[in-house]
Scaffold this motif. Sequence first.
Motif, short mmCIF file in Angstrom:
data_model
loop_
_atom_site.label_atom_id
_atom_site.label_comp_id
_atom_site.label_asym_id
_atom_site.label_seq_id
_atom_site.Cartn_x
_atom_site.Cartn_y
_atom_site.Cartn_z
N GLU A 1 0.74 -1.28 -0.11
CA GLU A 1 0.13 -0.01 0.00
C GLU A 1 0.61 1.13 -0.02
OE1 GLU A 1 -2.34 -0.44 3.36
OE2 GLU A 1 -3.55 -1.93 2.57
N GLN A 2 1.91 1.47 0.76
CA GLN A 2 2.78 2.20 0.86
C GLN A 2 3.64 2.67 -0.54
OE1 GLN A 2 5.46 2.81 4.51
NE2 GLN A 2 3.42 2.63 5.60
N TYR A 3 3.80 1.56 -0.99
CA TYR A 3 4.65 1.57 -2.56
C TYR A 3 3.76 2.24 -3.54
CZ TYR A 3 6.78 0.06 -6.71
OH TYR A 3 7.29 0.08 -7.87
N ILE A 4 2.48 1.67 -3.43
CA ILE A 4 1.57 2.32 -4.22
C ILE A 4 1.23 3.79 -4.12
CG2 ILE A 4 -1.03 2.38 -5.19
CD1 ILE A 4 -0.80 -0.80 -4.79
N SER A 5 1.26 4.13 -2.96
CA SER A 5 0.90 5.52 -2.55
C SER A 5 2.06 6.54 -2.89
CB SER A 5 0.48 5.74 -0.94
OG SER A 5 0.40 6.90 -0.65
N GLN A 6 3.36 5.92 -2.64
CA GLN A 6 4.26 6.91 -2.98
C GLN A 6 4.77 7.03 -4.38
OE1 GLN A 6 7.50 4.85 -0.85
NE2 GLN A 6 6.76 5.15 1.31
N ARG A 7 4.09 6.08 -5.07
CA ARG A 7 4.74 6.13 -6.57
C ARG A 7 3.27 6.29 -7.45
NH1 ARG A 7 7.84 3.20 -3.87
NH2 ARG A 7 10.29 3.02 -4.39
N SER A 8 2.34 6.52 -7.11
CA SER A 8 0.99 6.51 -7.83
C SER A 8 1.06 7.65 -8.95
CB SER A 8 -0.18 6.57 -7.05
OG SER A 8 -0.30 7.85 -6.39
N GLN A 9 1.64 8.80 -8.74
CA GLN A 9 1.67 9.84 -9.68
C GLN A 9 3.13 9.87 -10.65
OE1 GLN A 9 -0.88 11.64 -9.64
NE2 GLN A 9 -1.58 10.14 -8.21
N THR A 10 4.08 8.84 -10.42
CA THR A 10 4.93 8.77 -11.39
C THR A 10 4.54 8.31 -12.72
OG1 THR A 10 5.72 6.56 -10.48
CG2 THR A 10 6.57 8.51 -9.04
N ARG A 11 5.55 8.41 -13.97
CA ARG A 11 5.37 8.21 -15.15
C ARG A 11 5.61 6.54 -15.25
NH1 ARG A 11 8.36 11.45 -19.84
NH2 ARG A 11 6.88 12.90 -19.04
N ALA A 12 6.72 6.21 -14.55
CA ALA A 12 6.94 4.77 -14.53
C ALA A 12 6.02 3.70 -13.86
CB ALA A 12 8.27 4.49 -13.82
N PHE A 13 5.15 4.41 -12.66
CA PHE A 13 4.28 3.45 -12.08
C PHE A 13 2.92 3.54 -12.98
CE2 PHE A 13 0.47 3.14 -9.64
CZ PHE A 13 0.96 2.00 -8.57
N ARG A 14 2.57 4.54 -13.67
CA ARG A 14 1.51 4.58 -14.60
C ARG A 14 1.59 3.73 -15.79
NH1 ARG A 14 1.65 10.08 -13.40
NH2 ARG A 14 2.32 10.72 -15.37
N SER A 15 3.02 3.65 -16.05
CA SER A 15 3.27 2.79 -17.44
C SER A 15 3.36 1.42 -17.14
CB SER A 15 4.58 2.98 -17.98
OG SER A 15 5.07 2.14 -18.84
N ALA A 16 3.68 0.84 -15.90
CA ALA A 16 3.65 -0.34 -15.34
C ALA A 16 2.20 -0.92 -15.05
CB ALA A 16 4.55 -0.54 -14.07
#
Length: 340
Positions: free
Chosen positions: A283-298
């Motif tokens: 949950e913390q991983y998703i919260s910390q990265r949810s707005q990054t381009r790499a996360f949205r791409s993944a």
Amino acid sequence: RRPSLLVLVAFVLLGCESHSRESLAVERDSAGVLIIDNEMSERTLNWTIGEVPLLSIGAAEGAPEEELYRVSQAVRLSDGRIAIANTGTSEVRYYAADGSYVASAGSEGAGPGEFKSISWVRRFKGDSLLVFDGHLYRFTVLSPAGAVIRDFSPTPLLDGLSYPTAKVDDRRLVVINGHPMSANTPGVQQELGTYLITDYTGAVLDTIGRFPMREIYVQFRGPIRSTTERPFGAVTSVAAGAGEIYLTDGGAHRIDVLDTAGVMVRSIRLIRENEPVTERGIEQYISQRSQTRAFRSAVGSGSPADLPFPEVYPSLSQLVLDPLGNIWAKEYLSPEGVHR
């Protein structure tokens, strides 16, 4: 003196208490490789980090030279000064032993003495610095005072560009030559690289071997392949010195010691289980990265919960060889903040 495995809490300039020698289990495998097992527990591990820093550099608000942004490296010089690669301003900043600002070298650009992306800094001959710019693919040698002595670009090798990862001595580097991913299978894969010994022109002196570099997540959306880092994926770290190469792939708590020809001479292991990945950590991983381009791409059009989270966190994330020959191993920092 043969290095032993030490567990590091954080890579900052802090005081530490004395270390008492622990019992080691030592044996040789069928190939004659020395296996060293450190059977240390939380109760018997006596290297600790002092609560009060000996030195703190940087401020959230202050004079421009006190504000640090995107620091990639820090190097202590023989006179006590500390050189910091402040990538956010494309500078190498020099601070006195008491933390006060002394001078800066470099600025943003592509000309002599300028940088685009400082990715690697090491002490060179004397207190000069060897600075590598990954964007420009160029080394710059700075004098002890920060003046530009020369710059040069190494010769591209094998499948493409090679990047420094450790300094063996003032003549040789360990470099990684990454191999383009060609697999047509989606899912988690290991990105491999050839680890080489080169001189500072890029000429290959020896080949250490082919090893994993990091874990990646490959997806296909129609004909387009998407490649991102795996969540909590293991990453290989390398240190070098005294003619030996120290390598960990981030899987088990293990450091393999090789000579410069790639022959393994020792394997140093810490008997410890990897920390399990928890729902809170995800949950913390998703919260910390949810707005990054790499996360949205993944994630794509799917759910973040569908990402390939491993069952356990990686073990070690960084190696440093100190002047006394000890290997300092930084354990992986989980989102919950469990850090040794």
